[in-house]
Design an enzyme around this catalytic site. Structure first.
Site, PDB file in Angstrom:
ATOM      1  N   ARG A  77      -3.793   9.112  15.885  1.00  0.00           N
ATOM      2  CA  ARG A  77      -4.158   9.196  14.470  1.00  0.00           C
ATOM      3  C   ARG A  77      -4.638  10.412  14.509  1.00  0.00           C
ATOM      4  NH1 ARG A  77      -1.234   5.473  13.809  1.00  0.00           N
ATOM      5  NH2 ARG A  77      -1.540   3.766  12.821  1.00  0.00           N
ATOM      6  N   SER A 113     -14.531   2.240  12.474  1.00  0.00           N
ATOM      7  CA  SER A 113     -15.585   1.281  12.426  1.00  0.00           C
ATOM      8  C   SER A 113     -15.496   0.140  13.331  1.00  0.00           C
ATOM      9  CB  SER A 113     -15.715   0.811  10.849  1.00  0.00           C
ATOM     10  OG  SER A 113     -14.529   0.380  10.465  1.00  0.00           O
ATOM     11  N   TYR A 152       0.923  -1.271   0.276  1.00  0.00           N
ATOM     12  CA  TYR A 152       0.266   0.036  -0.024  1.00  0.00           C
ATOM     13  C   TYR A 152       0.877   1.240  -0.002  1.00  0.00           C
ATOM     14  CZ  TYR A 152      -3.798   3.191   1.545  1.00  0.00           C
ATOM     15  OH  TYR A 152      -4.851   4.179   1.490  1.00  0.00           O
ATOM     16  N   ASP A 153       1.853   1.244   0.833  1.00  0.00           N
ATOM     17  CA  ASP A 153       2.610   2.619   1.150  1.00  0.00           C
ATOM     18  C   ASP A 153       3.474   2.960  -0.162  1.00  0.00           C
ATOM     19  OD1 ASP A 153       1.533   1.949   3.775  1.00  0.00           O
ATOM     20  OD2 ASP A 153       3.517   2.163   4.716  1.00  0.00           O
ATOM     21  N   GLU A 154       4.172   1.892  -0.510  1.00  0.00           N
ATOM     22  CA  GLU A 154       5.093   1.897  -1.557  1.00  0.00           C
ATOM     23  C   GLU A 154       4.278   2.276  -2.795  1.00  0.00           C
ATOM     24  OE1 GLU A 154       8.208   2.826  -1.508  1.00  0.00           O
ATOM     25  OE2 GLU A 154       8.964   1.977   0.078  1.00  0.00           O
ATOM     26  N   GLY A 155       3.108   1.303  -2.916  1.00  0.00           N
ATOM     27  CA  GLY A 155       2.286   1.559  -4.151  1.00  0.00           C
ATOM     28  C   GLY A 155       1.693   2.780  -4.390  1.00  0.00           C
ATOM     29  N   ASP A 184       3.076  -0.605  12.546  1.00  0.00           N
ATOM     30  CA  ASP A 184       2.181   0.164  12.508  1.00  0.00           C
ATOM     31  C   ASP A 184       2.599   1.635  13.086  1.00  0.00           C
ATOM     32  OD1 ASP A 184      -1.205  -0.622  13.588  1.00  0.00           O
ATOM     33  OD2 ASP A 184      -0.488   1.275  14.432  1.00  0.00           O
ATOM     34  N   PHE A 225     -14.016  -0.013  16.416  1.00  0.00           N
ATOM     35  CA  PHE A 225     -14.582   0.101  17.849  1.00  0.00           C
ATOM     36  C   PHE A 225     -16.136   0.337  17.900  1.00  0.00           C
ATOM     37  CE2 PHE A 225     -10.071   1.918  19.489  1.00  0.00           C
ATOM     38  CZ  PHE A 225      -9.667   0.646  19.305  1.00  0.00           C
TER      39      PHE A 225
HETATM   40  P1  NAD Z   1     -12.771   1.742   0.480  1.00  0.00           P
HETATM   41  O1  NAD Z   1     -12.032   0.310   0.655  1.00  0.00           O
HETATM   42  O2  NAD Z   1     -14.150   1.659   1.059  1.00  0.00           O
HETATM   43  O3  NAD Z   1     -13.044   1.944  -1.031  1.00  0.00           O
HETATM   44  C1  NAD Z   1     -12.031   1.432  -2.123  1.00  0.00           C
HETATM   45  C2  NAD Z   1     -12.985   1.335  -3.444  1.00  0.00           C
HETATM   46  O4  NAD Z   1     -11.970   0.812  -4.519  1.00  0.00           O
HETATM   47  C3  NAD Z   1     -13.687  -0.134  -2.997  1.00  0.00           C
HETATM   48  O5  NAD Z   1     -15.205   0.093  -3.310  1.00  0.00           O
HETATM   49  C4  NAD Z   1     -13.105  -1.264  -3.813  1.00  0.00           C
HETATM   50  O6  NAD Z   1     -14.232  -2.255  -4.160  1.00  0.00           O
HETATM   51  C5  NAD Z   1     -12.170  -0.320  -4.841  1.00  0.00           C
HETATM   52  N1  NAD Z   1     -11.277  -1.131  -5.538  1.00  0.00           N
HETATM   53  C6  NAD Z   1     -10.372  -1.728  -4.959  1.00  0.00           C
HETATM   54  N2  NAD Z   1      -9.563  -1.961  -5.730  1.00  0.00           N
HETATM   55  C7  NAD Z   1     -10.014  -1.862  -7.091  1.00  0.00           C
HETATM   56  C8  NAD Z   1      -9.632  -2.126  -8.577  1.00  0.00           C
HETATM   57  N3  NAD Z   1      -8.361  -2.705  -8.496  1.00  0.00           N
HETATM   58  N4  NAD Z   1     -10.253  -1.633  -9.437  1.00  0.00           N
HETATM   59  C9  NAD Z   1     -11.640  -1.017  -9.230  1.00  0.00           C
HETATM   60  N5  NAD Z   1     -11.790  -0.805  -7.855  1.00  0.00           N
HETATM   61  C10 NAD Z   1     -10.986  -1.192  -6.957  1.00  0.00           C
HETATM   62  O7  NAD Z   1     -11.748   2.613   0.953  1.00  0.00           O
HETATM   63  P2  NAD Z   1     -11.877   4.142   1.220  1.00  0.00           P
HETATM   64  O8  NAD Z   1     -11.681   4.305   2.538  1.00  0.00           O
HETATM   65  O9  NAD Z   1     -13.237   4.720   0.606  1.00  0.00           O
HETATM   66  O10 NAD Z   1     -10.643   4.639   0.319  1.00  0.00           O
HETATM   67  C11 NAD Z   1     -10.743   5.136  -0.955  1.00  0.00           C
HETATM   68  C12 NAD Z   1      -9.427   5.936  -1.493  1.00  0.00           C
HETATM   69  O11 NAD Z   1      -8.828   6.930  -0.423  1.00  0.00           O
HETATM   70  C13 NAD Z   1      -8.374   4.581  -1.686  1.00  0.00           C
HETATM   71  O12 NAD Z   1      -7.654   4.730  -2.739  1.00  0.00           O
HETATM   72  C14 NAD Z   1      -7.561   4.929  -0.246  1.00  0.00           C
HETATM   73  O13 NAD Z   1      -6.136   4.489  -0.525  1.00  0.00           O
HETATM   74  C15 NAD Z   1      -7.395   6.408  -0.156  1.00  0.00           C
HETATM   75  N6  NAD Z   1      -7.296   6.807   1.126  1.00  0.00           N
HETATM   76  C16 NAD Z   1      -8.487   6.538   2.380  1.00  0.00           C
HETATM   77  C17 NAD Z   1      -8.111   6.884   3.502  1.00  0.00           C
HETATM   78  C18 NAD Z   1      -9.165   6.701   4.671  1.00  0.00           C
HETATM   79  O14 NAD Z   1      -8.896   7.099   5.946  1.00  0.00           O
HETATM   80  N7  NAD Z   1     -10.351   6.222   4.417  1.00  0.00           N
HETATM   81  C19 NAD Z   1      -7.110   7.637   3.867  1.00  0.00           C
HETATM   82  C20 NAD Z   1      -6.246   7.549   2.990  1.00  0.00           C
HETATM   83  C21 NAD Z   1      -6.225   7.381   1.704  1.00  0.00           C
HETATM   84  N1  UDP Z   2      -6.674  -0.416  15.741  1.00  0.00           N
HETATM   85  C1  UDP Z   2      -6.616  -0.849  16.740  1.00  0.00           C
HETATM   86  N2  UDP Z   2      -7.729  -1.636  17.110  1.00  0.00           N
HETATM   87  C2  UDP Z   2      -8.612  -1.860  16.050  1.00  0.00           C
HETATM   88  C3  UDP Z   2      -8.070  -1.379  14.664  1.00  0.00           C
HETATM   89  C4  UDP Z   2      -7.210  -0.659  14.577  1.00  0.00           C
HETATM   90  O1  UDP Z   2      -6.173  -0.617  17.961  1.00  0.00           O
HETATM   91  O2  UDP Z   2      -9.552  -2.848  16.181  1.00  0.00           O
HETATM   92  C5  UDP Z   2      -5.402   0.556  15.639  1.00  0.00           C
HETATM   93  C6  UDP Z   2      -4.211   0.114  14.689  1.00  0.00           C
HETATM   94  O3  UDP Z   2      -3.281  -0.461  15.040  1.00  0.00           O
HETATM   95  C7  UDP Z   2      -3.521   1.712  14.249  1.00  0.00           C
HETATM   96  C8  UDP Z   2      -4.902   2.528  14.388  1.00  0.00           C
HETATM   97  O4  UDP Z   2      -5.815   1.905  15.234  1.00  0.00           O
HETATM   98  O5  UDP Z   2      -2.681   2.163  15.374  1.00  0.00           O
HETATM   99  C9  UDP Z   2      -5.458   3.035  13.055  1.00  0.00           C
HETATM  100  O6  UDP Z   2      -5.733   1.925  12.446  1.00  0.00           O
HETATM  101  P1  UDP Z   2      -6.285   1.774  11.059  1.00  0.00           P
HETATM  102  O7  UDP Z   2      -6.322   0.509  10.509  1.00  0.00           O
HETATM  103  O8  UDP Z   2      -7.745   2.297  11.252  1.00  0.00           O
HETATM  104  O9  UDP Z   2      -5.429   2.833  10.102  1.00  0.00           O
HETATM  105  P2  UDP Z   2      -4.118   3.175   9.528  1.00  0.00           P
HETATM  106  O10 UDP Z   2      -3.872   4.385  10.277  1.00  0.00           O
HETATM  107  O11 UDP Z   2      -3.359   2.189  10.598  1.00  0.00           O
HETATM  108  O12 UDP Z   2      -3.747   2.738   8.397  1.00  0.00           O
END
Ligand code: NAD
Ligand code: UDP
Length: 312
Positions: free
Chosen positions: A212, A190, A146-149, A274, A192
């Site tokens: 966070r 979600s 994810y991170d490097e991607g 983490d 919690f």
């Molecule tokens: P989510 O998992 O609810 O939504 C991601 C959506 O992408 C899903 O509907 C999934 O089915 C679709 N998807 C995954 N791989 C796919 C592929 N190869 N082709 C087509 N569809 C694909 O997550 P989210 O929280 O809504 O995140 C949306 C975007 O925002 C992501 O790119 C995520 O990396 C980025 N983002 C989210 C957060 C956050 O806190 N929610 C933080 C940082 C970045």
């Molecule tokens: N976490 C936790 N309990 C859970 C889910 C997550 O303590 O049931 C912690 C996780 O280890 C991280 C933080 O909550 O330190 C945020 O996690 P999340 O998966 O929401 O996002 P992240 O910021 O790690 O991508």
């Protein structure tokens, strides 16, 4: 009215973005493979003639029939548990998939926005994190897909911009929460809330002193749209998040209190790599976009808890 593609549009953030764009009169093509998203999130939009859903995986090339003015790329699982299930597919989504969308943007002369992430900062050695911080990422750990991607996706965006003059926008999103997160998603808010509403144990990973900073979904969507509509010179990256920082233990206690739950707080192992802290420096978003979050964590949590009460 613009034709706008939202990839990942059936997910948590994507479905809220589709809803906002439809409400503001645009034609929305939602492209999603339903890996972590769900048709339940978008079924209310089917009656709207401006909405179209295409089930498609972005790792395969995609050229819709319609003209395309803008593309928001949100396709990628965002929860650590979900993106590690098929790590190779996650990295392909962020590399092959992103290149496919950049090719589409190039072919159609569309502007394209990448949902990057605070994870590009890895285990940050500075706090809050400004966009100039280059990060501290483990390239071979379980989070690297994810991170490097996402780091590679940013590189691709800027290379297409330099090579072809593509109009690009890169935002780095920090932890966002709200309705339509999947109940099994695995992210902290979600998890919690669902645990608290079911009176199950609330599972803190590690000692709960990691931090966070949580942004409510409505604030995030307004930031995404402001970024897309900003002048072409603003490529980013721009941090989008709420800079109020909480320990995970505070989050657990807050949710326990608001829900009035009988749940106990229990401690589990901390996942590998983490991050110990995360807090956005949002000076750039304030200055360049006139954007800052408006919803305090407590208010956003109350709304999110109300949503989950209707789901579980
Ligand atoms: P989510 O998992 O609810 O939504 C991601 C959506 O992408 C899903 O509907 C999934 O089915 C679709 N998807 C995954 N791989 C796919 C592929 N190869 N082709 C087509 N569809 C694909 O997550 P989210 O929280 O809504 O995140 C949306 C975007 O925002 C992501 O790119 C995520 O990396 C980025 N983002 C989210 C957060 C956050 O806190 N929610 C933080 C940082 C970045
Ligand atoms: N976490 C936790 N309990 C859970 C889910 C997550 O303590 O049931 C912690 C996780 O280890 C991280 C933080 O909550 O330190 C945020 O996690 P999340 O998966 O929401 O996002 P992240 O910021 O790690 O991508």
């Amino acid at each position: 009215m613009k034709n706008i593609i939202v990839t990942g549009g059936a997910g948590f953030i994507g479905s809220h973005l589709c809803e906002f764009l439809l409400k503001t009169g645009h034609r929305v093509i939602c492209v999603d493979n339903l890996l972590t998203g769900s048709e339940d999130n978008i079924k209310d939009f089917y009656a709207n003639a401006l909405f179209k859903f295409i089930k498609h995986d972005i790792t395969e090339p995609f050229y819709p029939d319609e003209a395309v003015a803008e593309i928001y790329n949100l396709a990628c699982p965002a929860s650590p548990i979900q993106y590690q299930k098929d790590a190779i597919h996650t990295i392909k989504t962020n590399t092959v998939g992103v290149a496919n969308l950049l090719d589409l943007a190039k072919a159609r002369g569309a502007k394209i926005l990448q949902a990057s992430t605070s994870e590009v900062y890895g285990e940050p050695l500075v706090s809050p994190q400004p966009e100039t911080y280059r990060g501290n990422v483990n390239p071979i750990g379980p989070r690297a897909c994810y991170d490097e991607g996402k780091r590679c996706a940013e590189t691709l965006f800027f290379d297409y911009h330099r090579s072809y003059g593509l109009k690009i926008k890169v935002v780095r999103i920090f932890n966002t929460y709200g309705s339509r997160m999947s109940e099994n998603d695995g992210r902290v808010v979600s998890n919690f809330i669902v645990q608290a509403l079911r009176d199950n144990d609330i599972t803190i990973y590690g000692d709960g002193l990691q931090t966070r900073s949580f942004c409510f979904i409505d604030d995030l969507v307004s930031g995404l749209v402001k970024m897309m509509n900003s002048n072409d010179e603003l490529t980013g990256p721009v941090n989008l998040g709420n800079s109020a920082e909480f320990t995970i233990k505070q989050v657990a206690e807050l949710i326990q209190k608001i829900t009035g739950s009988k749940s106990k707080i229990v401690y589990r192992n901390l996942p590998i790599d983490d991050p110990t802290n995360r807090c956005p420096d949002i000076s750039k978003a304030k200055e360049a976009l006139g954007w800052q979050p408006a919803v305090p964590f407590l208010d956003g949590l109350v709304k999110t808890i109300e949503y989950f009460k209707t789901k579980i």
